[in-house]
Design a protein around this motif. Structure first.
Motif, PDB file in Angstrom:
ATOM      1  N   VAL A  11       0.504  -1.143  -0.026  1.00  0.00           N
ATOM      2  CA  VAL A  11       0.414  -0.112   0.130  1.00  0.00           C
ATOM      3  C   VAL A  11       0.785   1.238  -0.345  1.00  0.00           C
ATOM      4  CG1 VAL A  11      -1.828   1.048   1.028  1.00  0.00           C
ATOM      5  CG2 VAL A  11      -1.930  -1.039   0.780  1.00  0.00           C
ATOM      6  N   ALA A  12       1.946   1.501   0.690  1.00  0.00           N
ATOM      7  CA  ALA A  12       2.966   2.942   0.767  1.00  0.00           C
ATOM      8  C   ALA A  12       3.690   2.819  -0.525  1.00  0.00           C
ATOM      9  CB  ALA A  12       3.813   2.078   2.189  1.00  0.00           C
ATOM     10  N   LEU A  13       3.431   1.556  -0.476  1.00  0.00           N
ATOM     11  CA  LEU A  13       4.433   1.801  -2.687  1.00  0.00           C
ATOM     12  C   LEU A  13       3.499   2.467  -3.322  1.00  0.00           C
ATOM     13  CD1 LEU A  13       6.880  -1.538  -2.801  1.00  0.00           C
ATOM     14  CD2 LEU A  13       7.386   0.646  -2.344  1.00  0.00           C
ATOM     15  N   VAL A  14       2.505   1.926  -3.860  1.00  0.00           N
ATOM     16  CA  VAL A  14       1.432   2.273  -4.803  1.00  0.00           C
ATOM     17  C   VAL A  14       1.230   3.362  -4.137  1.00  0.00           C
ATOM     18  CG1 VAL A  14      -0.460   1.535  -5.501  1.00  0.00           C
ATOM     19  CG2 VAL A  14       0.482  -0.005  -4.616  1.00  0.00           C
ATOM     20  N   PHE A  15       1.487   4.095  -3.029  1.00  0.00           N
ATOM     21  CA  PHE A  15       0.228   5.113  -2.461  1.00  0.00           C
ATOM     22  C   PHE A  15       1.940   6.325  -3.828  1.00  0.00           C
ATOM     23  CE2 PHE A  15       1.291   8.809   0.563  1.00  0.00           C
ATOM     24  CZ  PHE A  15      -0.200   9.737   0.570  1.00  0.00           C
ATOM     25  N   SER A  16       2.576   5.787  -2.679  1.00  0.00           N
ATOM     26  CA  SER A  16       4.052   6.197  -2.572  1.00  0.00           C
ATOM     27  C   SER A  16       4.196   7.209  -4.353  1.00  0.00           C
ATOM     28  CB  SER A  16       5.695   6.132  -2.161  1.00  0.00           C
ATOM     29  OG  SER A  16       5.598   6.142  -1.245  1.00  0.00           O
ATOM     30  N   LEU A  17       4.122   5.676  -5.275  1.00  0.00           N
ATOM     31  CA  LEU A  17       4.050   5.911  -6.414  1.00  0.00           C
ATOM     32  C   LEU A  17       2.985   6.980  -6.920  1.00  0.00           C
ATOM     33  CD1 LEU A  17       5.954   5.182  -9.455  1.00  0.00           C
ATOM     34  CD2 LEU A  17       3.427   3.680  -9.362  1.00  0.00           C
ATOM     35  N   LEU A  18       1.603   6.869  -6.746  1.00  0.00           N
ATOM     36  CA  LEU A  18       1.015   7.387  -7.442  1.00  0.00           C
ATOM     37  C   LEU A  18       1.079   9.436  -7.177  1.00  0.00           C
ATOM     38  CD1 LEU A  18      -2.126   5.542  -7.151  1.00  0.00           C
ATOM     39  CD2 LEU A  18      -1.277   5.637  -9.041  1.00  0.00           C
ATOM     40  N   THR A  19       1.179   9.010  -5.817  1.00  0.00           N
ATOM     41  CA  THR A  19       1.566  10.484  -5.447  1.00  0.00           C
ATOM     42  C   THR A  19       2.555  11.403  -6.458  1.00  0.00           C
ATOM     43  OG1 THR A  19       0.752  10.494  -3.157  1.00  0.00           O
ATOM     44  CG2 THR A  19       2.226  12.007  -3.495  1.00  0.00           C
ATOM     45  N   ALA A  20       3.924  10.739  -6.646  1.00  0.00           N
ATOM     46  CA  ALA A  20       4.953  11.081  -7.282  1.00  0.00           C
ATOM     47  C   ALA A  20       4.662  11.641  -8.164  1.00  0.00           C
ATOM     48  CB  ALA A  20       6.007  10.027  -6.960  1.00  0.00           C
ATOM     49  N   LEU A  21       3.479  10.125  -9.393  1.00  0.00           N
ATOM     50  CA  LEU A  21       3.594  10.738 -10.812  1.00  0.00           C
ATOM     51  C   LEU A  21       1.682  11.004 -10.936  1.00  0.00           C
ATOM     52  CD1 LEU A  21       3.169   6.497 -12.023  1.00  0.00           C
ATOM     53  CD2 LEU A  21       4.708   8.958 -13.087  1.00  0.00           C
ATOM     54  N   THR A  22       1.235  11.706  -9.930  1.00  0.00           N
ATOM     55  CA  THR A  22       0.193  12.711 -10.191  1.00  0.00           C
ATOM     56  C   THR A  22      -0.304  13.830  -8.901  1.00  0.00           C
ATOM     57  OG1 THR A  22      -0.910  11.840  -9.232  1.00  0.00           O
ATOM     58  CG2 THR A  22      -0.713  10.679 -11.211  1.00  0.00           C
ATOM     59  N   GLN A  23       0.308  13.340  -7.915  1.00  0.00           N
ATOM     60  CA  GLN A  23       0.743  14.706  -6.438  1.00  0.00           C
ATOM     61  C   GLN A  23      -0.750  13.516  -6.226  1.00  0.00           C
ATOM     62  OE1 GLN A  23      -0.884  18.934  -6.418  1.00  0.00           O
ATOM     63  NE2 GLN A  23       1.306  18.827  -5.793  1.00  0.00           N
ATOM     64  N   ILE A  24      -2.419  13.713  -6.603  1.00  0.00           N
ATOM     65  CA  ILE A  24      -3.263  13.544  -5.924  1.00  0.00           C
ATOM     66  C   ILE A  24      -3.695  12.142  -6.292  1.00  0.00           C
ATOM     67  CG2 ILE A  24      -4.088  15.661  -6.081  1.00  0.00           C
ATOM     68  CD1 ILE A  24      -5.860  14.541  -8.617  1.00  0.00           C
ATOM     69  N   GLY A  25      -3.139  11.390  -6.676  1.00  0.00           N
ATOM     70  CA  GLY A  25      -3.280   9.033  -6.785  1.00  0.00           C
ATOM     71  C   GLY A  25      -3.255   8.951  -5.671  1.00  0.00           C
ATOM     72  N   GLY A  26      -2.319   9.295  -5.337  1.00  0.00           N
ATOM     73  CA  GLY A  26      -1.810   8.323  -3.535  1.00  0.00           C
ATOM     74  C   GLY A  26      -2.725   8.163  -2.318  1.00  0.00           C
ATOM     75  N   ALA A  27      -3.503  10.173  -2.555  1.00  0.00           N
ATOM     76  CA  ALA A  27      -4.982  10.241  -1.728  1.00  0.00           C
ATOM     77  C   ALA A  27      -6.196   9.581  -2.294  1.00  0.00           C
ATOM     78  CB  ALA A  27      -5.163  11.886  -1.446  1.00  0.00           C
ATOM     79  N   SER A  57     -12.859  11.812  -9.992  1.00  0.00           N
ATOM     80  CA  SER A  57     -13.813  12.792  -9.719  1.00  0.00           C
ATOM     81  C   SER A  57     -12.429  14.126  -8.835  1.00  0.00           C
ATOM     82  CB  SER A  57     -14.251  12.659  -8.417  1.00  0.00           C
ATOM     83  OG  SER A  57     -15.439  11.567  -8.191  1.00  0.00           O
ATOM     84  N   ALA A  58     -11.618  12.972  -7.789  1.00  0.00           N
ATOM     85  CA  ALA A  58     -10.264  14.846  -7.242  1.00  0.00           C
ATOM     86  C   ALA A  58      -9.634  15.194  -8.821  1.00  0.00           C
ATOM     87  CB  ALA A  58      -9.255  13.488  -7.014  1.00  0.00           C
ATOM     88  N   THR A  59      -9.020  14.467  -9.876  1.00  0.00           N
ATOM     89  CA  THR A  59      -8.771  15.390 -10.837  1.00  0.00           C
ATOM     90  C   THR A  59      -9.981  17.084 -10.906  1.00  0.00           C
ATOM     91  OG1 THR A  59      -9.405  14.176 -12.568  1.00  0.00           O
ATOM     92  CG2 THR A  59      -7.664  13.326 -11.578  1.00  0.00           C
ATOM     93  N   LEU A  92      -2.931  12.886 -15.516  1.00  0.00           N
ATOM     94  CA  LEU A  92      -1.538  12.476 -14.722  1.00  0.00           C
ATOM     95  C   LEU A  92      -2.078  14.172 -13.768  1.00  0.00           C
ATOM     96  CD1 LEU A  92       0.846  11.383 -15.814  1.00  0.00           C
ATOM     97  CD2 LEU A  92      -1.085   9.526 -14.340  1.00  0.00           C
ATOM     98  N   SER A  93      -2.465  15.289 -14.642  1.00  0.00           N
ATOM     99  CA  SER A  93      -2.764  16.420 -13.283  1.00  0.00           C
ATOM    100  C   SER A  93      -1.526  16.987 -13.864  1.00  0.00           C
ATOM    101  CB  SER A  93      -3.087  16.281 -11.798  1.00  0.00           C
ATOM    102  OG  SER A  93      -4.584  15.408 -11.464  1.00  0.00           O
TER     103      SER A  93
END
Length: 272
Positions: A11-27, A57-59, A92-93
């Motif tokens: 979960v931490a890895l997926v969260f970190s990757l999505l946050t790094a790529l899109t900023q809002i994807g991890g949340a 919805s977040a984007t 990817l915002s």
């Protein structure tokens, strides 16, 4: 316990990757997991659908709220002289800039369309919607809304000017190689930590188009000479290309040997 630890790490890895790529994807990922657990959803396809719904919805919310933080989105659905090169940047915002940067890009595209009728100027990576200082990887400086990359203009194998076209699917990583005798400030460098990738293994996969020197040179000159009226204060491009295009100006600079190569796009930034 071992299974719980492995799941938490995943979960931490997926969260970190999505946050790094899109900023809002991890949340969005964490929110989607919470909704799936609350609804006792176990099927992978259903959980993925929940995540995608939350992410879309977040984007959408980011595009509506980013102006409160001084940034506006560049539209991926426009049909004018300024367009985002790939919908991927919006997905990817990575298509947010300050109002000043957007005005400069629009003015550049209008000037190019006037000088070269029908020309569409394509933008690449911009910035994320929120938080100054949040890095837009792999860039070193796209972190405050003031930076924007512009794609080069090309001609096909017959020399015909191409429109709305880049040599790679994302506009990057197809480098214009220097002519013999060109200035190469990084020739003797061998930095261990560097983003100056040559991507030699990719070059043969791209179309054999040539740089449209007339249009690319005109865009570079406009940014240097007219751009300051719209706040442009710095432009990055490789020295060998600036010389080849015949543009010399204090605002046209070399980005350094540890940053990514800039002979596949033009980078500019505006004042605060």
């Amino acid at each position: 316990m071992r299974g719980i630890g492995a799941r938490a790490l995943r979960v931490a890895l997926v969260f970190s990757l999505l946050t790094a790529l899109t900023q809002i994807g991890g949340a969005a990922y964490l929110a989607g997991r919470w909704l799936a657990r609350r609804g006792e959803v176990t099927r992978l396809s259903a959980r993925l659908a929940i995540f995608l719904s939350v992410y879309v919805s977040a984007t959408t919310a980011a595009a509506l709220t980013a102006p409160l933080f001084g940034r506006v989105p560049l539209s991926c659905f426009g049909s004018g002289s300024l367009q985002v090169q790939s919908p991927l940047y919006c997905a990817l915002s990575r298509n947010f800039v300050t109002v000043e940067a957007k005005r400069a890009a629009e003015a550049l595209s209008a000037a190019m369309a006037l000088e070269f009728p029908g020309t569409v100027t394509l933008v690449l990576d911009a910035n994320f919607p929120f938080l100054d200082g949040f890095p837009l990887l792999p860039h070193l400086s796209h972190d405050d809304g003031r930076k924007l990359d512009i794609a080069f203009y090309y001609r096909d194998e017959k020399g015909t000017p191409l429109n709305r076209a880049a040599r790679s699917p994302v506009g990057y990583f197809v480098f214009e190689e220097p002519v013999p005798g060109a200035s190469l400030p990084c020739t003797e460098r061998d930095d261990l930590l560097t983003l100056r990738w040559n991507m030699g293994f990719l070059q043969g996969f791209f179309p054999a188009w040539t740089l449209d020197e007339a249009r690319t040179g005109a865009a570079l000159r406009w940014l240097a000479l007219e751009g300051p009226e719209f706040g442009v204060e710095r432009i990055f491009i490789e020295p060998h290309l600036a010389a080849r295009l015949g543009v010399a100006h204090p605002y046209v600079r070399f980005q350094g040997c540890r940053a990514a190569r800039h002979d596949d796009h033009i980078h500019f930034q505006v004042t605060e």
